[in-house]
Motif scaffolding. Structure first.
Motif, PDB file in Angstrom:
ATOM      1  N   PHE A  58       0.847  -1.194   0.000  1.00  0.00           N
ATOM      2  CA  PHE A  58       0.000   0.000   0.000  1.00  0.00           C
ATOM      3  C   PHE A  58       0.882   1.242   0.000  1.00  0.00           C
ATOM      4  O   PHE A  58       2.100   1.164   0.172  1.00  0.00           O
ATOM      5  N   SER A 102     -11.830   6.501   8.837  1.00  0.00           N
ATOM      6  CA  SER A 102     -10.972   5.324   8.695  1.00  0.00           C
ATOM      7  C   SER A 102     -11.190   4.588   7.377  1.00  0.00           C
ATOM      8  O   SER A 102     -10.223   4.148   6.734  1.00  0.00           O
ATOM      9  N   TRP A 103     -12.442   4.460   6.946  1.00  0.00           N
ATOM     10  CA  TRP A 103     -12.710   3.740   5.697  1.00  0.00           C
ATOM     11  C   TRP A 103     -12.176   4.513   4.503  1.00  0.00           C
ATOM     12  O   TRP A 103     -11.663   3.913   3.547  1.00  0.00           O
ATOM     13  N   GLN A 104     -12.275   5.836   4.540  1.00  0.00           N
ATOM     14  CA  GLN A 104     -11.737   6.657   3.451  1.00  0.00           C
ATOM     15  C   GLN A 104     -10.213   6.550   3.377  1.00  0.00           C
ATOM     16  O   GLN A 104      -9.636   6.533   2.295  1.00  0.00           O
ATOM     17  N   LEU A 119      -8.413   3.918   4.340  1.00  0.00           N
ATOM     18  CA  LEU A 119      -8.103   2.595   3.789  1.00  0.00           C
ATOM     19  C   LEU A 119      -8.217   2.603   2.269  1.00  0.00           C
ATOM     20  O   LEU A 119      -7.360   2.050   1.566  1.00  0.00           O
ATOM     21  N   LYS A 120      -9.259   3.237   1.766  1.00  0.00           N
ATOM     22  CA  LYS A 120      -9.453   3.302   0.315  1.00  0.00           C
ATOM     23  C   LYS A 120      -8.341   4.103  -0.340  1.00  0.00           C
ATOM     24  O   LYS A 120      -7.804   3.715  -1.385  1.00  0.00           O
ATOM     25  N   TYR A 121      -7.959   5.219   0.271  1.00  0.00           N
ATOM     26  CA  TYR A 121      -6.917   6.074  -0.288  1.00  0.00           C
ATOM     27  C   TYR A 121      -5.568   5.351  -0.344  1.00  0.00           C
ATOM     28  O   TYR A 121      -4.839   5.431  -1.331  1.00  0.00           O
ATOM     29  N   SER A 122      -5.253   4.627   0.714  1.00  0.00           N
ATOM     30  CA  SER A 122      -3.944   3.984   0.816  1.00  0.00           C
ATOM     31  C   SER A 122      -3.829   2.714  -0.025  1.00  0.00           C
ATOM     32  O   SER A 122      -2.729   2.285  -0.364  1.00  0.00           O
ATOM     33  N   GLY A 123      -4.961   2.116  -0.325  1.00  0.00           N
ATOM     34  CA  GLY A 123      -4.935   0.883  -1.100  1.00  0.00           C
ATOM     35  C   GLY A 123      -4.627  -0.347  -0.271  1.00  0.00           C
ATOM     36  O   GLY A 123      -4.207  -1.384  -0.807  1.00  0.00           O
ATOM     37  N   SER A 162      -5.215  -3.709   1.413  1.00  0.00           N
ATOM     38  CA  SER A 162      -6.136  -4.817   1.187  1.00  0.00           C
ATOM     39  C   SER A 162      -6.863  -5.159   2.489  1.00  0.00           C
ATOM     40  O   SER A 162      -6.235  -5.342   3.527  1.00  0.00           O
ATOM     41  N   LEU A 163      -8.185  -5.252   2.427  1.00  0.00           N
ATOM     42  CA  LEU A 163      -8.949  -5.642   3.610  1.00  0.00           C
ATOM     43  C   LEU A 163      -8.597  -7.055   4.048  1.00  0.00           C
ATOM     44  O   LEU A 163      -8.675  -7.383   5.234  1.00  0.00           O
TER      45      LEU A 163
END
Length: 210
Positions: free
Chosen positions: A33, A49-51, A53-57, A59-60
């Protein structure tokens, strides 16, 4: 009347933001990431927090392992972790006022205990619980039910949008602090019960809520 004050740890009591950034950047290659500069971190402070995670890439699928590694790396940094200025004095004052103090954090219990001991605060907190990054409200609800405490007697103190969300989901009051991760503007947009700029303000608010 408020009887219990629950604190977040990282960014609220302990100034771990720069240390966590350094560790996260070290792990970014392994987990695939984006790393972040301090300037980018300031931009991220406006996101939830969810934004982030999406920005950084991130993986869930890999996220739980990343968090475990992050906690392990953080443990090695405990000698370098400092509490925010004024926090220790305020905690001891609140303890003298007979508030029950606790910590609910996504950090590990061991890391928290060692940091408190290193800063002369062992025995200050009645309970310390470690929960998942996005599940603090579940930990709070279990604690309220187990201890048979009315939500109106509890205040949560945290530095992130997710702390405000967790408190609202459990029906307890929330005090957001502006010296942690999320920006003051981002916190204000979530309408916490209080938004403070210094630990001393916490003492004043809690004295009026006794």
């Amino acid at each position: 009347m408020t009887k219990v004050i629950i604190f977040d740890f990282d960014g609220t009591l302990a100034d771990t933001i720069d240390i966590l950034l350094s560790i996260t950047n070290r792990l970014s290659v392994e987990f695939g990431f984006k790393s972040a500069t301090k300037e980018e971190l300031a931009q991220l402070s406006n996101l939830n927090s969810w934004q982030i995670l999406k920005y950084s890439g991130i993986s869930l699928f890999k996220f739980p392992l990343l968090i475990r590694k992050l906690k392990a790396e953080l443990r090695r940094e405990i000698p370098n972790i400092q509490l925010f200025p004024g926090i220790k004095e305020v905690l001891l004052e609140l303890k003298k006022l007979d508030f029950q103090l606790g910590i609910i954090t996504s950090n590990s219990r061991e890391n928290v205990l060692e940091t408190l001991e290193a800063n002369g605060l062992q025995g200050t907190f009645t309970f310390i619980y470690s929960g998942s990054t996005f599940g603090k409200h579940k930990v709070i609800n279990r604690w309220l039910k187990r201890e048979q405490i009315n939500a109106r007697e509890v205040v949560y103190v945290g530095d992130e949008i997710r702390d405000i969300d967790a408190a609202k989901k459990t029906g307890i009051k929330v005090i957001a602090v502006s010296w942690g991760f999320n920006s003051q503007e981002a916190l204000a947009a979530q309408n916490p019960d209080f938004l403070i700029e210094s630990p001393q303000e916490l003492s004043e608010i809690m004295s009026n809520m006794r």
